[in-house]
Design a protein around this motif. Structure first.
Motif, PDB file in Angstrom:
ATOM      1  N   ALA A  65      58.408 -66.168-108.662  1.00  0.00           N
ATOM      2  CA  ALA A  65      57.148 -66.841-109.000  1.00  0.00           C
ATOM      3  C   ALA A  65      57.250 -68.358-108.811  1.00  0.00           C
ATOM      4  O   ALA A  65      56.292 -69.001-108.376  1.00  0.00           O
ATOM      5  CB  ALA A  65      56.746 -66.522-110.441  1.00  0.00           C
ATOM      6  N   LEU A  66      58.405 -68.920-109.114  1.00  0.00           N
ATOM      7  CA  LEU A  66      58.600 -70.363-109.002  1.00  0.00           C
ATOM      8  C   LEU A  66      58.793 -70.824-107.559  1.00  0.00           C
ATOM      9  O   LEU A  66      58.508 -71.983-107.234  1.00  0.00           O
ATOM     10  CB  LEU A  66      59.830 -70.795-109.812  1.00  0.00           C
ATOM     11  N   HIS A  67      59.302 -69.951-106.720  1.00  0.00           N
ATOM     12  CA  HIS A  67      59.680 -70.341-105.358  1.00  0.00           C
ATOM     13  C   HIS A  67      58.994 -69.432-104.345  1.00  0.00           C
ATOM     14  O   HIS A  67      59.649 -68.711-103.594  1.00  0.00           O
ATOM     15  CB  HIS A  67      61.201 -70.306-105.200  1.00  0.00           C
ATOM     16  N   ARG A  68      57.674 -69.476-104.327  1.00  0.00           N
ATOM     17  CA  ARG A  68      56.896 -68.655-103.388  1.00  0.00           C
ATOM     18  C   ARG A  68      57.335 -68.939-101.965  1.00  0.00           C
ATOM     19  O   ARG A  68      57.565 -70.088-101.604  1.00  0.00           O
ATOM     20  CB  ARG A  68      55.402 -68.911-103.541  1.00  0.00           C
ATOM     21  N   GLY A  69      57.472 -67.885-101.199  1.00  0.00           N
ATOM     22  CA  GLY A  69      57.908 -68.017 -99.817  1.00  0.00           C
ATOM     23  C   GLY A  69      59.411 -67.961 -99.647  1.00  0.00           C
ATOM     24  O   GLY A  69      59.906 -67.941 -98.530  1.00  0.00           O
ATOM     25  N   ALA A  70      60.141 -67.954-100.753  1.00  0.00           N
ATOM     26  CA  ALA A  70      61.600 -67.862-100.676  1.00  0.00           C
ATOM     27  C   ALA A  70      61.998 -66.460-100.231  1.00  0.00           C
ATOM     28  O   ALA A  70      61.247 -65.502-100.414  1.00  0.00           O
ATOM     29  CB  ALA A  70      62.221 -68.184-102.034  1.00  0.00           C
ATOM     30  N   ARG A  71      63.162 -66.356 -99.671  1.00  0.00           N
ATOM     31  CA  ARG A  71      63.711 -65.061 -99.274  1.00  0.00           C
ATOM     32  C   ARG A  71      64.761 -64.659-100.293  1.00  0.00           C
ATOM     33  O   ARG A  71      65.505 -65.494-100.800  1.00  0.00           O
ATOM     34  CB  ARG A  71      64.336 -65.162 -97.889  1.00  0.00           C
ATOM     35  N   PHE A  72      64.807 -63.364-100.576  1.00  0.00           N
ATOM     36  CA  PHE A  72      65.729 -62.832-101.567  1.00  0.00           C
ATOM     37  C   PHE A  72      66.639 -61.795-100.920  1.00  0.00           C
ATOM     38  O   PHE A  72      66.197 -60.992-100.103  1.00  0.00           O
ATOM     39  CB  PHE A  72      64.952 -62.205-102.729  1.00  0.00           C
ATOM     40  N   ILE A  73      67.896 -61.830-101.319  1.00  0.00           N
ATOM     41  CA  ILE A  73      68.895 -60.900-100.807  1.00  0.00           C
ATOM     42  C   ILE A  73      69.552 -60.226-101.994  1.00  0.00           C
ATOM     43  O   ILE A  73      69.975 -60.894-102.941  1.00  0.00           O
ATOM     44  CB  ILE A  73      69.966 -61.633 -99.973  1.00  0.00           C
ATOM     45  N   ILE A  74      69.616 -58.911-101.941  1.00  0.00           N
ATOM     46  CA  ILE A  74      70.375 -58.181-102.954  1.00  0.00           C
ATOM     47  C   ILE A  74      71.518 -57.474-102.237  1.00  0.00           C
ATOM     48  O   ILE A  74      71.303 -56.748-101.273  1.00  0.00           O
ATOM     49  CB  ILE A  74      69.509 -57.192-103.770  1.00  0.00           C
ATOM     50  N   THR A  75      72.725 -57.766-102.683  1.00  0.00           N
ATOM     51  CA  THR A  75      73.892 -57.095-102.134  1.00  0.00           C
ATOM     52  C   THR A  75      74.107 -55.813-102.916  1.00  0.00           C
ATOM     53  O   THR A  75      73.930 -55.775-104.139  1.00  0.00           O
ATOM     54  CB  THR A  75      75.138 -57.996-102.208  1.00  0.00           C
TER      55      THR A  75
END
Length: 186
Positions: A65-75
């Motif tokens: 919510a704070l960093h719209r447009g960010a990419r997230f990676i789950i290992t």
């Protein structure tokens, strides 16, 4: 957003090779305060481009919510292999019952952070394979649900299973490093 022992150190090294400056497992006092509040407002993100490891787990929704447009990676990792590695690296002495100590003591801050993270992420302080197995499944399911319909925002990466540059670089829209994908052991 990967749990410890799922390749987070390798991911950190890979991101560094690609030119990203990310923090791995922050244990400083401001990060502890952020984790206690649960709002995802990590002051270190004013200086780093991202977080790698368990600190992002309890507040990935807030970070999104704070960093719209960010990419997230789950290992991720084969769960039985993950549990075996976690058990081997789960020293009970890291969380000695109560997170007491002076606020200005760096070791106390690290101990408090570990205590808080084990409580917030795992719901336990002693190794309990059944509980940890449930946490692994629930975390992965929650992340997938949260990013459902947003495939460009989430990468599920199995570094221990051999995935690397061929998935990470395209997801980030950058060329792969010429160096071999790092495989670090914690």
């Amino acid at each position: 957003m990967g749990l410890p022992r799922t390749g987070t150190r390798s991911l950190r090294s890979a991101l560094h090779l690609l030119g990203y400056d990310v923090a791995h497992y922050p244990i400083d006092r401001p990060s502890l305060d952020t984790l206690a509040r649960g709002d995802g407002r990590f002051p270190l993100l004013e200086h780093y481009e991202g977080l790698v490891d368990v600190a992002a787990v309890p507040c990935f929704r807030e970070l999104d919510a704070l960093h719209r447009g960010a990419r997230f990676i789950i290992t991720v990792r084969d769960k039985e292999s993950w549990l075996a590695s976690l058990e081997k690296n789960w020293p009970e002495t890291l969380v000695p019952g109560s997170p007491c100590g002076p606020d200005d003591d760096a070791r106390s801050s690290a101990r408090r952070t570990r205590h808080l993270l084990r409580e917030a992420v795992y719901g336990c302080h002693v190794f309990d394979a059944g509980q940890l197995s449930r946490v692994y499944d629930e975390h992965l399911a929650a992340v997938r649900r949260h990013f459902d319909g947003r495939p460009g925002d989430l990468l599920v990466l199995d570094i221990a299973g051999g995935e690397g540059w061929e998935r990470l670089a395209p997801f980030l829209g950058v060329p792969a490093s010429a160096r071999p994908f790092p495989t670090e052991r914690g």
